[in-house]
Scaffold this active site. Structure first.
Site, PDB file in Angstrom:
ATOM      1  N   LYS A  13      41.871  30.338  47.677  1.00 16.48           N
ATOM      2  CA  LYS A  13      41.850  29.177  46.767  1.00 16.48           C
ATOM      3  C   LYS A  13      42.724  29.432  45.532  1.00 16.48           C
ATOM      4  CE  LYS A  13      37.409  29.281  46.030  1.00 16.48           C
ATOM      5  NZ  LYS A  13      37.051  30.487  46.777  1.00 16.48           N
ATOM      6  N   ARG A 127      42.325  43.028  46.798  1.00 13.42           N
ATOM      7  CA  ARG A 127      42.798  42.095  45.763  1.00 13.42           C
ATOM      8  C   ARG A 127      42.912  42.761  44.389  1.00 13.42           C
ATOM      9  NH1 ARG A 127      39.703  36.582  44.487  1.00 13.42           N
ATOM     10  NH2 ARG A 127      37.913  37.951  44.244  1.00 13.42           N
ATOM     11  N   ARG A 160      38.482  42.994  40.229  1.00  8.78           N
ATOM     12  CA  ARG A 160      37.369  42.267  39.635  1.00  8.78           C
ATOM     13  C   ARG A 160      36.061  43.011  39.875  1.00  8.78           C
ATOM     14  NH1 ARG A 160      37.970  36.031  41.367  1.00  8.78           N
ATOM     15  NH2 ARG A 160      35.759  36.372  41.769  1.00  8.78           N
ATOM     16  N   ARG A 171      27.928  36.901  47.862  1.00  6.65           N
ATOM     17  CA  ARG A 171      28.679  35.678  47.542  1.00  6.65           C
ATOM     18  C   ARG A 171      29.027  34.910  48.823  1.00  6.65           C
ATOM     19  NH1 ARG A 171      33.201  38.740  44.941  1.00  6.65           N
ATOM     20  NH2 ARG A 171      34.334  36.778  44.708  1.00  6.65           N
TER      21      ARG A 171
HETATM   22  P1  AP5 Z   1      42.223  34.566  46.320  1.00  2.44           P
HETATM   23  O1  AP5 Z   1      43.230  33.473  46.260  1.00  2.44           O
HETATM   24  O2  AP5 Z   1      42.022  35.419  45.085  1.00  2.44           O
HETATM   25  O3  AP5 Z   1      40.803  34.061  46.864  1.00  2.44           O
HETATM   26  P2  AP5 Z   1      39.784  32.955  46.318  1.00  2.44           P
HETATM   27  O4  AP5 Z   1      39.531  32.015  47.448  1.00  2.44           O
HETATM   28  O5  AP5 Z   1      40.277  32.369  45.025  1.00  2.44           O
HETATM   29  O6  AP5 Z   1      38.486  33.833  46.134  1.00  2.44           O
HETATM   30  P3  AP5 Z   1      37.583  34.202  44.860  1.00  2.44           P
HETATM   31  O7  AP5 Z   1      36.917  35.516  45.184  1.00  2.44           O
HETATM   32  O8  AP5 Z   1      38.378  34.166  43.580  1.00  2.44           O
HETATM   33  O9  AP5 Z   1      36.557  33.088  44.854  1.00  2.44           O
HETATM   34  P4  AP5 Z   1      35.163  33.175  44.211  1.00  2.44           P
HETATM   35  O10 AP5 Z   1      34.651  31.875  44.579  1.00  2.44           O
HETATM   36  O11 AP5 Z   1      34.327  34.326  44.553  1.00  2.44           O
HETATM   37  O12 AP5 Z   1      35.448  33.489  42.691  1.00  2.44           O
HETATM   38  P5  AP5 Z   1      35.489  32.577  41.405  1.00  2.44           P
HETATM   39  O13 AP5 Z   1      36.370  33.268  40.449  1.00  2.44           O
HETATM   40  O14 AP5 Z   1      35.769  31.169  41.753  1.00  2.44           O
HETATM   41  O15 AP5 Z   1      42.648  35.518  47.562  1.00  2.44           O
HETATM   42  C1  AP5 Z   1      41.890  36.673  47.888  1.00  2.44           C
HETATM   43  C2  AP5 Z   1      42.852  37.788  48.338  1.00  2.44           C
HETATM   44  O16 AP5 Z   1      43.457  37.412  49.578  1.00  2.44           O
HETATM   45  C3  AP5 Z   1      43.991  38.069  47.362  1.00  2.44           C
HETATM   46  O17 AP5 Z   1      44.230  39.451  47.314  1.00  2.44           O
HETATM   47  C4  AP5 Z   1      45.191  37.311  47.955  1.00  2.44           C
HETATM   48  O18 AP5 Z   1      46.428  37.934  47.636  1.00  2.44           O
HETATM   49  C5  AP5 Z   1      44.894  37.389  49.451  1.00  2.44           C
HETATM   50  N1  AP5 Z   1      45.344  36.220  50.186  1.00  2.44           N
HETATM   51  C6  AP5 Z   1      45.278  34.927  49.795  1.00  2.44           C
HETATM   52  N2  AP5 Z   1      45.785  34.110  50.737  1.00  2.44           N
HETATM   53  C7  AP5 Z   1      46.181  34.930  51.777  1.00  2.44           C
HETATM   54  C8  AP5 Z   1      46.773  34.691  53.064  1.00  2.44           C
HETATM   55  N3  AP5 Z   1      47.087  33.444  53.485  1.00  2.44           N
HETATM   56  N4  AP5 Z   1      47.025  35.773  53.871  1.00  2.44           N
HETATM   57  C9  AP5 Z   1      46.724  37.028  53.459  1.00  2.44           C
HETATM   58  N5  AP5 Z   1      46.172  37.309  52.246  1.00  2.44           N
HETATM   59  C10 AP5 Z   1      45.893  36.266  51.407  1.00  2.44           C
HETATM   60  O19 AP5 Z   1      33.971  32.613  40.895  1.00  2.44           O
HETATM   61  C11 AP5 Z   1      33.403  33.792  40.323  1.00  2.44           C
HETATM   62  C12 AP5 Z   1      31.930  33.550  39.959  1.00  2.44           C
HETATM   63  O20 AP5 Z   1      31.820  32.477  38.990  1.00  2.44           O
HETATM   64  C13 AP5 Z   1      31.034  33.089  41.114  1.00  2.44           C
HETATM   65  O21 AP5 Z   1      30.543  34.186  41.850  1.00  2.44           O
HETATM   66  C14 AP5 Z   1      29.906  32.355  40.337  1.00  2.44           C
HETATM   67  O22 AP5 Z   1      28.994  33.271  39.758  1.00  2.44           O
HETATM   68  C15 AP5 Z   1      30.659  31.673  39.220  1.00  2.44           C
HETATM   69  N6  AP5 Z   1      31.069  30.303  39.572  1.00  2.44           N
HETATM   70  C16 AP5 Z   1      32.346  29.860  39.739  1.00  2.44           C
HETATM   71  N7  AP5 Z   1      32.361  28.554  40.067  1.00  2.44           N
HETATM   72  C17 AP5 Z   1      31.064  28.149  40.116  1.00  2.44           C
HETATM   73  C18 AP5 Z   1      30.428  26.911  40.406  1.00  2.44           C
HETATM   74  N8  AP5 Z   1      31.131  25.804  40.736  1.00  2.44           N
HETATM   75  N9  AP5 Z   1      29.076  26.851  40.378  1.00  2.44           N
HETATM   76  C19 AP5 Z   1      28.360  27.927  40.031  1.00  2.44           C
HETATM   77  N10 AP5 Z   1      28.891  29.147  39.738  1.00  2.44           N
HETATM   78  C20 AP5 Z   1      30.239  29.249  39.780  1.00  2.44           C
END
Ligand code: AP5
Length: 222
Positions: A13, A127, A160, A171
């Site tokens: 994402k 990552r 992270r 998660r």
């Molecule tokens: P990356 O693009 O970083 O993945 P992502 O989908 O963004 O995953 P996240 O771990 O950031 O999502 P998350 O939901 O856990 O975290 P968030 O910060 O939103 O890609 C991952 C890796 O794969 C990278 O190394 C990249 O290079 C690689 N990659 C990408 N695409 C690729 C491909 N096509 N092929 C190969 N490799 C690839 O949330 C953090 C915390 O905040 C949550 O745990 C929660 O506590 C809170 N939070 C956030 N939003 C909410 C909400 N709406 N409600 C309640 N709590 C929330």
């Protein structure tokens, strides 16, 4: 155009949001980035959210909905918005729909990045993100040009705190039991675009752009 990116942790994402915001001139709204900034700044929101984030739990709806709606209110000047990480449950999706309706706007597409659970742990353990602005890298699939430094701004790359195997598993459990229901929510509205997230990063971007019927990609990458 207003887009939502739905996908499990590690589905890409954040990676895709950074590309699409430039290609489509969309304002990014990344819930995780906003929360991490609030934690780093020590705001009341950050202090309240921190224990949930440390456990890998969802932050309570009232906190997150207020934060996102406030951020959306600042979206003047762009062609639309790209939401990364919000909504994550049906209550959040309804709150978003209501706010867009008040603004006489709508979500156009909810893009679901479909990646099997087995691939996600591998991606997240490799990552690294940059300290200055959260630019995303992967040691195996998308390494920086200079080891340990961001290609864009040169800041140090770090892992992270929630990318440990135990927290990743927790998660993912939440995603595949709760957040995945959003695919039905948006399918019923005719807005769901399923994209195979297992291709290379460029292929995934192209598939999203093809799906949402936009065509600036070839020009942007030459
Ligand atoms: P990356 O693009 O970083 O993945 P992502 O989908 O963004 O995953 P996240 O771990 O950031 O999502 P998350 O939901 O856990 O975290 P968030 O910060 O939103 O890609 C991952 C890796 O794969 C990278 O190394 C990249 O290079 C690689 N990659 C990408 N695409 C690729 C491909 N096509 N092929 C190969 N490799 C690839 O949330 C953090 C915390 O905040 C949550 O745990 C929660 O506590 C809170 N939070 C956030 N939003 C909410 C909400 N709406 N409600 C309640 N709590 C929330």
């Amino acid at each position: 155009m207003n887009l939502i990116l739905i996908g499990a942790q590690g589905s890409g994402k954040g990676t895709q949001a950074q590309r699409l915001m430039e290609l489509l001139n969309l304002k990014p709204c990344a819930s995780g980035d906003l929360l991490r900034k609030a934690v780093a700044d020590g705001t009341p929101l950050g202090q309240a959210a921190r224990p949930y984030m440390d456990r890998g739990d969802l932050v309570p709806d009232d906190l997150i909905i207020a934060m996102i709606l406030e951020d959306i209110a600042k979206m003047n000047g762009s062609k639309g918005i790209i939401l990364d990480g919000f909504p994550r449950n049906v209550a959040q999706a309804r709150a978003l729909d209501e706010r867009f309706a008040e603004r006489r706007q709508a979500i156009d597409w909810a893009v679901y990045l479909d990646v099997p659970r087995a691939a996600l742990l591998d991606r997240l353990s490799g990552r690294y993100i940059c300290q200055a602005d959260g630019h995303v890298y992967n040691l195996k699939t998308n390494p920086p040009r200079v080891r340990g430094r961001c290609d864009v701004d040169g800041s140090p790359l770090v892992q992270r705190g929630d990318d440990t195997p135990e927290k990743i598993a927790h998660r993912l459990d939440i995603f595949f039991t709760e957040t995945i229901r959003l695919t039905d929510y948006y399918a019923v509205q005719g807005k769901l675009l399923r994209v195979d997230g297992m291709g290379a990063v460029d292929q995934v971007t192209r598939a999203i752009l093809d799906g949402v019927n936009a065509a600036p990609f070839d020009r942007a990458v030459g």
